[in-house]
Write a protein that holds these residues in place. Structure first.
Motif, PDB file in Angstrom:
ATOM      1  N   CYS A  14       0.925  -1.136   0.039  1.00  0.00           N
ATOM      2  CA  CYS A  14       0.092  -0.014   0.088  1.00  0.00           C
ATOM      3  C   CYS A  14       0.969   1.082  -0.133  1.00  0.00           C
ATOM      4  N   LEU A  15       1.056   1.758  -1.215  1.00  0.00           N
ATOM      5  CA  LEU A  15       2.153   2.854  -1.460  1.00  0.00           C
ATOM      6  C   LEU A  15       1.807   3.992  -1.932  1.00  0.00           C
ATOM      7  N   ASP A  16       2.684   4.916  -2.270  1.00  0.00           N
ATOM      8  CA  ASP A  16       2.213   6.268  -3.024  1.00  0.00           C
ATOM      9  C   ASP A  16       1.134   6.223  -3.888  1.00  0.00           C
ATOM     10  N   ARG A  17      -0.108   6.701  -3.656  1.00  0.00           N
ATOM     11  CA  ARG A  17      -1.099   6.614  -4.476  1.00  0.00           C
ATOM     12  C   ARG A  17      -1.024   7.604  -5.664  1.00  0.00           C
ATOM     13  N   TYR A  18      -0.266   8.429  -5.484  1.00  0.00           N
ATOM     14  CA  TYR A  18       0.065   9.608  -6.573  1.00  0.00           C
ATOM     15  C   TYR A  18       0.993   9.248  -7.798  1.00  0.00           C
ATOM     16  N   MET A  19       1.966   7.952  -7.295  1.00  0.00           N
ATOM     17  CA  MET A  19       2.877   7.522  -8.188  1.00  0.00           C
ATOM     18  C   MET A  19       2.175   6.928  -9.520  1.00  0.00           C
ATOM     19  N   TYR A  20       1.151   6.600  -9.127  1.00  0.00           N
ATOM     20  CA  TYR A  20       0.158   5.997 -10.417  1.00  0.00           C
ATOM     21  C   TYR A  20      -0.822   6.810 -11.235  1.00  0.00           C
ATOM     22  N   THR A  21      -0.627   7.977 -10.878  1.00  0.00           N
ATOM     23  CA  THR A  21      -1.588   9.190 -11.589  1.00  0.00           C
ATOM     24  C   THR A  21      -0.944   9.544 -12.980  1.00  0.00           C
ATOM     25  N   GLU A  22      -1.664   9.818 -13.975  1.00  0.00           N
ATOM     26  CA  GLU A  22      -1.320  10.122 -15.197  1.00  0.00           C
ATOM     27  C   GLU A  22      -0.347  11.371 -15.248  1.00  0.00           C
ATOM     28  N   GLU A  23      -0.611  12.361 -14.115  1.00  0.00           N
ATOM     29  CA  GLU A  23       0.347  13.374 -14.152  1.00  0.00           C
ATOM     30  C   GLU A  23       1.815  13.007 -13.705  1.00  0.00           C
ATOM     31  N   VAL A  24       1.910  12.030 -12.938  1.00  0.00           N
ATOM     32  CA  VAL A  24       3.380  11.485 -12.599  1.00  0.00           C
ATOM     33  C   VAL A  24       3.668  10.619 -13.668  1.00  0.00           C
ATOM     34  N   ARG A  25       2.990   9.701 -14.072  1.00  0.00           N
ATOM     35  CA  ARG A  25       3.395   8.575 -15.025  1.00  0.00           C
ATOM     36  C   ARG A  25       4.004   9.257 -16.137  1.00  0.00           C
ATOM     37  N   SER A  26       3.178  10.405 -16.586  1.00  0.00           N
ATOM     38  CA  SER A  26       3.676  10.939 -17.799  1.00  0.00           C
ATOM     39  C   SER A  26       5.059  11.771 -17.750  1.00  0.00           C
ATOM     40  N   THR A  27       5.556  11.835 -16.746  1.00  0.00           N
ATOM     41  CA  THR A  27       7.066  12.508 -16.584  1.00  0.00           C
ATOM     42  C   THR A  27       8.256  11.349 -16.672  1.00  0.00           C
ATOM     43  N   LEU A  28       7.511  10.067 -16.576  1.00  0.00           N
ATOM     44  CA  LEU A  28       8.650   9.059 -16.583  1.00  0.00           C
ATOM     45  C   LEU A  28       8.776   8.559 -17.943  1.00  0.00           C
ATOM     46  N   ASN A  29      10.030   8.073 -18.237  1.00  0.00           N
ATOM     47  CA  ASN A  29      10.295   7.315 -19.585  1.00  0.00           C
ATOM     48  C   ASN A  29      10.967   6.024 -19.139  1.00  0.00           C
ATOM     49  N   LEU A  30      10.095   5.183 -18.753  1.00  0.00           N
ATOM     50  CA  LEU A  30      10.592   3.742 -17.955  1.00  0.00           C
ATOM     51  C   LEU A  30      11.140   2.878 -19.322  1.00  0.00           C
ATOM     52  N   PRO A  31      11.951   2.227 -19.146  1.00  0.00           N
ATOM     53  CA  PRO A  31      12.416   1.209 -20.076  1.00  0.00           C
ATOM     54  C   PRO A  31      11.366   0.221 -20.304  1.00  0.00           C
ATOM     55  N   ASP A  32      11.414  -0.621 -21.538  1.00  0.00           N
ATOM     56  CA  ASP A  32      10.476  -1.607 -21.570  1.00  0.00           C
ATOM     57  C   ASP A  32      10.784  -3.013 -20.695  1.00  0.00           C
ATOM     58  N   LYS A  33      12.001  -3.171 -20.603  1.00  0.00           N
ATOM     59  CA  LYS A  33      12.588  -4.155 -19.708  1.00  0.00           C
ATOM     60  C   LYS A  33      13.698  -3.657 -18.917  1.00  0.00           C
ATOM     61  N   PHE A  34      13.872  -4.121 -17.833  1.00  0.00           N
ATOM     62  CA  PHE A  34      14.977  -3.651 -16.970  1.00  0.00           C
ATOM     63  C   PHE A  34      15.754  -4.973 -16.442  1.00  0.00           C
ATOM     64  N   ARG A  35      17.037  -4.786 -16.291  1.00  0.00           N
ATOM     65  CA  ARG A  35      17.997  -5.905 -15.741  1.00  0.00           C
ATOM     66  C   ARG A  35      18.904  -5.329 -14.658  1.00  0.00           C
ATOM     67  N   VAL A  36      19.007  -6.467 -13.619  1.00  0.00           N
ATOM     68  CA  VAL A  36      19.470  -6.290 -12.579  1.00  0.00           C
ATOM     69  C   VAL A  36      21.125  -6.885 -12.666  1.00  0.00           C
ATOM     70  N   ARG A  37      22.056  -6.145 -12.440  1.00  0.00           N
ATOM     71  CA  ARG A  37      23.154  -6.912 -12.415  1.00  0.00           C
ATOM     72  C   ARG A  37      23.871  -6.804 -10.932  1.00  0.00           C
ATOM     73  N   ASP A  38      24.249  -7.944 -10.228  1.00  0.00           N
ATOM     74  CA  ASP A  38      24.637  -7.810  -9.106  1.00  0.00           C
ATOM     75  C   ASP A  38      26.245  -7.329  -9.159  1.00  0.00           C
ATOM     76  N   THR A  39      26.592  -6.660  -8.040  1.00  0.00           N
ATOM     77  CA  THR A  39      27.979  -6.368  -8.028  1.00  0.00           C
ATOM     78  C   THR A  39      28.525  -6.636  -6.409  1.00  0.00           C
ATOM     79  N   THR A  40      27.888  -7.509  -5.806  1.00  0.00           N
ATOM     80  CA  THR A  40      28.170  -7.797  -4.503  1.00  0.00           C
ATOM     81  C   THR A  40      29.462  -8.577  -4.353  1.00  0.00           C
ATOM     82  N   ILE A  41      29.583  -9.508  -5.513  1.00  0.00           N
ATOM     83  CA  ILE A  41      30.741 -10.045  -5.660  1.00  0.00           C
ATOM     84  C   ILE A  41      31.984  -9.419  -5.876  1.00  0.00           C
TER      85      ILE A  41
END
Length: 413
Positions: A14-41
């Motif tokens: 149950c998080l920030d309701r405003y993050m999913y408003t059009e006003e906020v989402r329209s300011t983002l340019n999110l990638p279609d896919k996202f990769r996590v690379r670990d560098t703990t090692i």
């Protein structure tokens, strides 16, 4: 109760309701896919006072892979024998783990860096630029192995040779947030034209979210190459800077379990992954329910304790003591005091009675939950017994509270 939706998923978050408003989402340019690379090692191993053997790194890699993280930075395979042995071991035992290692362009023996990476079976070679490019004098740069004016030709030579070895190639520029744009523009342009598969932006801990967002936007406009962000946490902005970069289109990030690393550490994997999955709605491929177990495992391997109040995976992250917190949790209103349900990341919540849980509301709520009959004097007697015990112990666990209540009320379980 609020309506259900992406920001509110019962028994999840149950998080920030405003993050999913059009006003906020329209300011983002999110990638279609996202990769996590670990560098703990690799980066995590640079924590002062920490030494991880190749077998330690293999154990961490196995745990990472179980959690859905199948990409890892294994370090400087040319000069560091331990890195080379760890890389070979990981590739042998986890053949599907995608590893990457460094080739240092300023070193006269850069070709050995590439060859050792290839021998160890890496999928990607990170061509690393001179880390002191904007701070060292011409003499100091040349002393490190390559004159400043020859760094671009050398960089292109390293990229060409690495590509000829049949691996993917990334170009990484250190200290990007403090490097003048004309330098970044030149290096990113020529390496993109040389055909690199990825550009890594090394933000060494001194940037801030608006600046990082601006930089990623400029690089995106300059080159048509996927971007990876790598942020140190010197002033506590690592997570914020990574999220700013992803919000502007960065397709991947280097992350470290528990934020280990040199100086103030690197961006914490658990924070970024949860934020991207829950706030941004972006799939990372990581099994969230494995995060707490992974965090504890890395603590055990490294011997470096997590901060007790560390977000999400700290031991206190889901322990409630303050009166209104304890009251809400006892009454089943977890949303009032938590953002992400503990089971989502493999955590457990607890309620304890302490010095800030003596108002009476939480005690009454617990007595009601137990179905016990009581009056105001009973409640005060229970609280007085808790006060007494707090003189010799830090808190009273919920089951201990229950025993106290039943004893004072003359009830048997």
């Amino acid at each position: 109760m609020p309506e259900f939706g992406p920001y509110y998923m019962p028994d999840k978050w149950c998080l920030d309701r405003y993050m999913y408003t059009e006003e906020v989402r329209s300011t983002l340019n999110l990638p279609d896919k996202f990769r996590v690379r670990d560098t703990t090692i690799r980066e995590g191993d640079e924590t002062p006072g920490l030494f991880m053997s190749p077998h330690d790194k293999l154990k961490i890699a196995e745990k990472l892979y179980e959690a859905g993280i199948s990409e890892a930075d294994v370090g400087y395979l040319g000069p560091a024998q331990e890195h080379y042995e760890a890389a070979k071991l990981i590739k042998k035992e986890i053949p599907d783990m995608r590893t990457s290692g460094f080739a240092r362009v300023w070193r006269p023996d850069w070709k050995r860096d590439v060859d050792r990476c290839v021998e160890a079976g890496v999928a990607q070679i990170d061509v690393l630029q001179h880390p002191l490019l904007i701070w060292a004098t011409d003499e100091q740069v040349a002393e490190a192995g390559c004159p400043r004016e020859k760094l671009i030709p050398r960089t292109l030579e390293v990229i060409e040779y690495a590509k000829s070895c049949g691996v993917e190639v990334a170009y990484g520029h250190p200290d990007a947030s403090r490097t003048p744009w004309e330098i970044l523009e030149e290096f990113y342009s020529v390496t993109a034209r040389a055909g690199v598969d990825l550009i890594i932006i090394y933000e060494d801990g001194y940037g801030c979210p608006p600046g990082v967002k601006h930089l990623i936007k400029k690089i995106k406009a300059l080159v048509n190459v996927p971007l990876m962000i790598h942020c140190h946490d010197d002033v506590g902005l690592g997570t914020a800077n990574v999220l700013a970069a992803v919000g502007e289109g960065a397709e991947s990030a280097d992350l470290v379990v528990n934020g280990l690393g040199d100086k103030g550490g690197l961006t914490k994997m658990e924070e970024v992954v949860v934020a991207l999955e829950c706030h941004y709605g972006l799939s990372t491929g990581v099994q969230l329910e494995k995060l707490y177990e992974l965090s504890k495992f890395v603590e055990d391997i490294t011997g470096i304790k997590r901060q007790i109040n560390k977000p999400l995976v700290g031991e206190n992250a889901y322990i409630h003591e303050a009166e209104i917190h304890a009251y809400c949790i006892i009454k089943g209103m977890w949303e009032a005091m938590e953002g992400v349900h503990p089971h989502v990341i493999g955590q457990e919540r607890k309620v304890v009675f302490g010095g800030t849980t003596l108002h009476g509301e939480a005690a009454r709520a617990r007595l009601d939950a137990l179905g016990l009959r009581y009056n105001s004097r009973d409640v005060e007697s229970i609280l007085n017994e808790i006060r007494k015990r707090l003189q010799t112990q830090p808190s009273v666990a919920l089951d201990e509270f229950d025993d106290i209540a039943r004893e004072i009320l003359g009830e048997e379980e």
